[in-house]
Design an enzyme around this catalytic site. Structure first.
Site, mmCIF file in Angstrom:
data_model
loop_
_atom_site.group_PDB
_atom_site.id
_atom_site.type_symbol
_atom_site.label_atom_id
_atom_site.label_comp_id
_atom_site.label_asym_id
_atom_site.label_seq_id
_atom_site.Cartn_x
_atom_site.Cartn_y
_atom_site.Cartn_z
ATOM 1 N N GLY A 14 -14.399 4.071 4.820
ATOM 2 C CA GLY A 14 -13.282 3.172 4.577
ATOM 3 C C GLY A 14 -12.665 3.382 3.211
ATOM 4 N N GLY A 16 -10.258 1.347 1.898
ATOM 5 C CA GLY A 16 -9.598 0.128 1.454
ATOM 6 C C GLY A 16 -9.975 -0.172 0.008
ATOM 7 C CG PHE A 17 -8.224 -3.477 -2.098
ATOM 8 C CD1 PHE A 17 -7.467 -2.926 -3.112
ATOM 9 C CD2 PHE A 17 -7.594 -4.261 -1.153
ATOM 10 C CE1 PHE A 17 -6.103 -3.148 -3.189
ATOM 11 C CE2 PHE A 17 -6.228 -4.488 -1.214
ATOM 12 C CZ PHE A 17 -5.476 -3.932 -2.232
ATOM 13 C CB VAL A 82 -18.042 5.938 11.133
ATOM 14 C CG1 VAL A 82 -19.534 5.771 11.405
ATOM 15 C CG2 VAL A 82 -17.819 6.731 9.854
ATOM 16 C CD GLU A 177 2.445 -13.546 1.204
ATOM 17 O OE1 GLU A 177 2.159 -13.687 0.000
ATOM 18 O OE2 GLU A 177 1.909 -12.694 1.944
ATOM 19 C CG ASP A 314 -11.715 -7.745 4.656
ATOM 20 O OD1 ASP A 314 -11.889 -8.476 3.672
ATOM 21 O OD2 ASP A 314 -10.611 -7.259 4.959
ATOM 22 C CB ALA A 330 -7.406 -7.739 -2.467
ATOM 23 C CD GLN A 331 -9.602 -9.486 -7.818
ATOM 24 O OE1 GLN A 331 -10.730 -9.310 -8.268
ATOM 25 N NE2 GLN A 331 -8.574 -8.756 -8.206
#
Length: 493
Positions: A14, A16-17, A82, A177, A314, A330-331
């Site tokens: 992954g 991502g962040f 994977v 949003e 996540d 994200a944090q």
């Protein structure tokens, strides 16, 4: 190469962040890293809704992984999904585009993110796309802008209204949003551009089964966000559950009963679930999962009995100080990635490891419209223009790449100071590719099956006395053989 002479092998699943920040934190460590990701880009998911509404291009929120990591020499980037983890042999099995391969590891970091959850109603996805990938955002862009185009062609007032009704399911940050930006499109950007419709007559409906908009921000900010949405013209329907979705409508249920809302454009921004890889990993290691499929981890984010496996972001279920699982934001992903890297470095240096992951909550942000946002940062709660400035600064800071920051600022100026949208181009392929891929299947598998069926029997030349191979079996093409069955390209782990 002996066990003692080779470098420690870290496999990261992954980009991502969590995965990306873990890799960057290991840039000086004596390790060889293999990054496996299903796409060739790192996705800045918090701004996907701006891709869907024509503010930003996909390239500005999804820089190429190889470009981001080009100066980090201890990383090997590989494309693939994977499929399984052999914890005994420490091998991950990967399905790439038309080729299967395996990668060995000493330490495994699994940070494959989250997928959209339809709460057991996966068939809703055909008519109400989620907001988890570039494909989702481009499809929604085509549907949103296409709806105004098709509405302009209609002669039946009911058909016009059906095309000009947009329903967003989920009143969390993404849904809020997105609803706000669709309202800005209808009321600020598009008026005066159509001869036969008035975009300002569009209905934008925000639906959620819970009783508050942005419920994690607190009552004061939540109520303020709802008022701002309603001021923009968004109809907010809370305590309202979605019970049916088809191509022309969405059916909801509230305290007064069931209602059908005619709408051609629906967006699903409610609920997330761990990818199937989480379940496979849990089965391989004996770990437990929660209702959303997330893997329960130890305090240091490793799996019980498998200190060499970290599950981050996540995909992990780890209780915070309040006893509730840490949120999928994200944090949490960034900090857990750095924590895992620190643990690996400590082990390699012979230092004590196993320290618990401590999450520092830097607050939550959500934008409602141009110059209006809400921010909850510790004891500080703010809304309006000041919160919007904070939102801009934070998102610019985490956008990867200098050029992405520059172009994002330019496009925000066009959209927020002016009235334009820089990225309004949409195609039929973007609108309908999801359903086409599901019906057609994995193109690589179809091509391989067709090549196998048409392959002639090997014959022998009189001159050389050896089999004559089909051209598809020679050179690099021979490496395309793999599993006989595979899921469609768009729905892999």
């Amino acid at each position: 190469m002996t066990q003692a002479s080779r470098r420690h092998r870290v496999v990261v699943v992954g980009a991502g962040f969590a995965g990306l920040f873990a890799i960057k934190a290991l840039r000086k460590a004596p390790v060889d890293i293999t990054l496996i990701n299903g796409t060739a880009y790192h996705l800045f998911q918090p701004l996907l809704y701006q891709v869907a509404t024509g503010i930003l291009s996909e390239g500005e929120v999804a820089p190429p992984i190889r470009e981001v990591l080009k100066r980090q020499k201890n990383v090997d980037v590989r494309l693939g999904w994977v499929q399984d983890v052999d914890t005994e042999r420490k091998i991950v099995s990967v399905a790439g585009p038309g080729i299967d391969y395996t990668v060995e590891y000493d330490t495994l970091i699994v940070a494959a993110g989250a997928s959209q959850s339809y709460f057991g109603n996966d068939h809703f996805a055909d008519h109400a796309p989620g907001m988890k990938s570039i494909d989702d955002a481009l499809e929604l862009r085509a549907r949103i802008f296409g709806a105004f185009e098709v509405a302009d062609l209609q002669t039946d007032p009911e058909a016009v209204q059906r095309w000009l009704t947009f329903v967003v399911v989920g009143a969390g940050p993404t849904g809020t949003e997105l609803a706000g930006q669709i309202a800005e499109l209808a009321h600020r950007t598009l008026p005066g551009q159509y001869r036969h419709i008035d975009p300002r007559t569009a209905r934008i409906i925000l639906v959620d089964a819970i009783g508050a908009v942005l419920n994690t921000f607190g009552d004061h900010l939540s109520a303020g966000a709802q008022r701002q949405l309603e001021k923009l013209g968004v109809e907010v329907k809370l305590n309202t559950k979605v019970v049916g979705v088809d191509s022309t409508s969405i059916e909801v249920e509230d305290a007064t009963g069931r209602h059908r809302i005619p709408s051609m454009t629906k967006v699903w921004a409610a609920g997330v679930a761990a990818p199937p890889l989480a379940r496979k990993l849990a089965e391989s290691t004996g770990a437990q999962t929660d209702r959303a499929g997330r893997v329960l981890v130890e305090k240091d984010t490793t799996l019980a009995g498998h200190p060499e496996i970290f599950v981050l972001g996540d995909m992990m279920n780890l209780a915070g100080p309040d006893g509730r699982p840490l949120p999928g934001v994200a944090q949490v992903a960034i900090q857990s990635g750095r924590h895992a890297a620190d643990q690996i470095s400590r082990r390699l240096a012979g230092k004590e490891s196993g320290q618990p992951f401590k999450y520092f909550d830097k607050g939550s942000l959500a934008t409602i419209s141009r110059f209006s946002a809400v921010a909850s940062i510790g004891k500080l709660h703010m809304s309006g223009f000041l919160a919007w400035v904070v939102w801009v600064a934070v998102h610019l800071f985490y956008l990867v790449g200098f050029k992405n920051r520059v172009t994002a600022v330019l496009h925000w100026a066009v959209s927020f100071v002016g009235r334009g949208r820089s990225e309004r181009v949409a195609t039929q392929q973007q609108a309908f590719a999801r359903r086409a891929i599901r019906a057609y299947g994995d193109p690589f598998e179809r091509d391989r099956a067709a090549a196998t069926e048409s392959r002639p029997q090997a014959s022998t030349t009189a001159a050389e006395g050896r089999p004559v191979q089909n051209p598809a079996e020679t050179g690099d093409q021979a490496t395309l053989d793999g599993k006989a069955e595979r899921k469609p390209l768009g729905v892999r782990d």
